[in-house]
Design an enzyme around this catalytic site. Sequence first.
Site, mmCIF file in Angstrom:
data_model
loop_
_atom_site.group_PDB
_atom_site.id
_atom_site.type_symbol
_atom_site.label_atom_id
_atom_site.label_comp_id
_atom_site.label_asym_id
_atom_site.label_seq_id
_atom_site.Cartn_x
_atom_site.Cartn_y
_atom_site.Cartn_z
ATOM 1 N N HIS A 163 -10.390 -5.279 -3.065
ATOM 2 C CA HIS A 163 -9.046 -5.537 -2.560
ATOM 3 C C HIS A 163 -9.113 -5.885 -1.086
ATOM 4 O O HIS A 163 -9.939 -5.379 -0.338
ATOM 5 C CB HIS A 163 -8.113 -4.333 -2.780
ATOM 6 C CG HIS A 163 -8.677 -3.030 -2.318
ATOM 7 N ND1 HIS A 163 -9.626 -2.346 -3.033
ATOM 8 C CD2 HIS A 163 -8.428 -2.274 -1.217
ATOM 9 C CE1 HIS A 163 -9.933 -1.224 -2.393
ATOM 10 N NE2 HIS A 163 -9.230 -1.166 -1.280
ATOM 11 N N ASP A 203 0.847 -1.192 0.000
ATOM 12 C CA ASP A 203 0.000 0.000 0.000
ATOM 13 C C ASP A 203 0.888 1.248 0.000
ATOM 14 O O ASP A 203 1.908 1.311 0.694
ATOM 15 C CB ASP A 203 -0.904 -0.007 1.235
ATOM 16 C CG ASP A 203 -2.041 0.980 1.139
ATOM 17 O OD1 ASP A 203 -3.204 0.537 1.067
ATOM 18 O OD2 ASP A 203 -1.776 2.205 1.137
ATOM 19 N N ASN A 259 -12.787 -2.858 2.829
ATOM 20 C CA ASN A 259 -13.669 -1.701 2.910
ATOM 21 C C ASN A 259 -14.662 -1.792 1.755
ATOM 22 O O ASN A 259 -14.266 -1.774 0.591
ATOM 23 C CB ASN A 259 -12.861 -0.399 2.814
ATOM 24 C CG ASN A 259 -11.911 -0.230 3.987
ATOM 25 O OD1 ASN A 259 -12.204 -0.662 5.104
ATOM 26 N ND2 ASN A 259 -10.766 0.391 3.747
ATOM 27 N N GLN A 281 -14.000 2.769 1.386
ATOM 28 C CA GLN A 281 -13.470 2.307 0.100
ATOM 29 C C GLN A 281 -13.217 3.515 -0.806
ATOM 30 O O GLN A 281 -14.098 4.357 -1.005
ATOM 31 C CB GLN A 281 -14.452 1.348 -0.597
ATOM 32 C CG GLN A 281 -13.875 0.756 -1.877
ATOM 33 C CD GLN A 281 -14.781 -0.291 -2.533
ATOM 34 O OE1 GLN A 281 -15.929 -0.475 -2.126
ATOM 35 N NE2 GLN A 281 -14.258 -0.955 -3.540
ATOM 36 N N SER A 282 -11.996 3.590 -1.330
ATOM 37 C CA SER A 282 -11.645 4.711 -2.216
ATOM 38 C C SER A 282 -11.261 4.233 -3.612
ATOM 39 O O SER A 282 -11.269 5.025 -4.554
ATOM 40 C CB SER A 282 -10.508 5.537 -1.606
ATOM 41 O OG SER A 282 -9.357 4.741 -1.423
HETATM 42 P P1 DGP Z 1 -9.506 1.581 0.218
HETATM 43 O O1 DGP Z 1 -9.551 2.880 0.920
HETATM 44 O O2 DGP Z 1 -9.970 0.404 1.080
HETATM 45 O O3 DGP Z 1 -10.225 1.643 -1.119
HETATM 46 O O4 DGP Z 1 -7.985 1.284 -0.071
HETATM 47 C C1 DGP Z 1 -7.310 1.823 -1.141
HETATM 48 C C2 DGP Z 1 -5.851 1.785 -0.797
HETATM 49 O O5 DGP Z 1 -5.120 1.981 -1.983
HETATM 50 C C3 DGP Z 1 -5.404 2.861 0.182
HETATM 51 O O6 DGP Z 1 -4.977 2.242 1.398
HETATM 52 C C4 DGP Z 1 -4.221 3.536 -0.496
HETATM 53 C C5 DGP Z 1 -3.904 2.617 -1.649
HETATM 54 N N1 DGP Z 1 -3.452 3.298 -2.838
HETATM 55 C C6 DGP Z 1 -4.038 4.359 -3.438
HETATM 56 N N2 DGP Z 1 -3.340 4.708 -4.540
HETATM 57 C C7 DGP Z 1 -2.295 3.833 -4.621
HETATM 58 C C8 DGP Z 1 -1.222 3.676 -5.547
HETATM 59 O O7 DGP Z 1 -1.090 4.387 -6.546
HETATM 60 N N3 DGP Z 1 -0.333 2.685 -5.287
HETATM 61 C C9 DGP Z 1 -0.452 1.852 -4.204
HETATM 62 N N4 DGP Z 1 0.478 0.915 -4.055
HETATM 63 N N5 DGP Z 1 -1.469 1.968 -3.327
HETATM 64 C C10 DGP Z 1 -2.368 2.951 -3.537
#
Ligand code: DGP
Length: 112
Positions: A98, A29, A85, A92-93
């Site tokens: 995932h 992450d 999420n 969830q974003s």
């Molecule tokens: P959620 O909020 O559950 O949808 O988790 C999305 C996650 O994705 C958040 O913890 C940050 C991660 N994330 C967002 N953009 C990127 C990216 O460009 N690369 C990586 N490795 N993670 C990312």
Amino acid sequence: MATLFEKIIAREIPADIVYEDDLCLAFRDINPQAPVHVLLVPKRPIVNLADAVPGDQQLLGHLLLTAAKVARQLGVGDAFRLNVNNGAGAGQSVFHLHLHILGGRTFAWPPG
Ligand code: DGP
């Protein structure tokens, strides 16, 4: 339009990939919430868990077993937390299913 995670799967966006097989990919992450914080994503995009259908059963089981395998691989197999999420209201974003695999510290319960 492809989601961010589809672009990572396609290697269009770089990521620190820690595991890959035919069905899924795991990468660190970008905003880690624990010493180990990995996202495990199916290669076939599913918006979220609520969007999954009975035909996804095998894939969902594979993701759970793989999460434990990745946790072991990263040295946190004895104590890790899995988090999904589902929906913006739950945090969830990225709208590509995932599993967050978190480890390397203690976790409070109930979660915040
Ligand atoms: P959620 O909020 O559950 O949808 O988790 C999305 C996650 O994705 C958040 O913890 C940050 C991660 N994330 C967002 N953009 C990127 C990216 O460009 N690369 C990586 N490795 N993670 C990312």
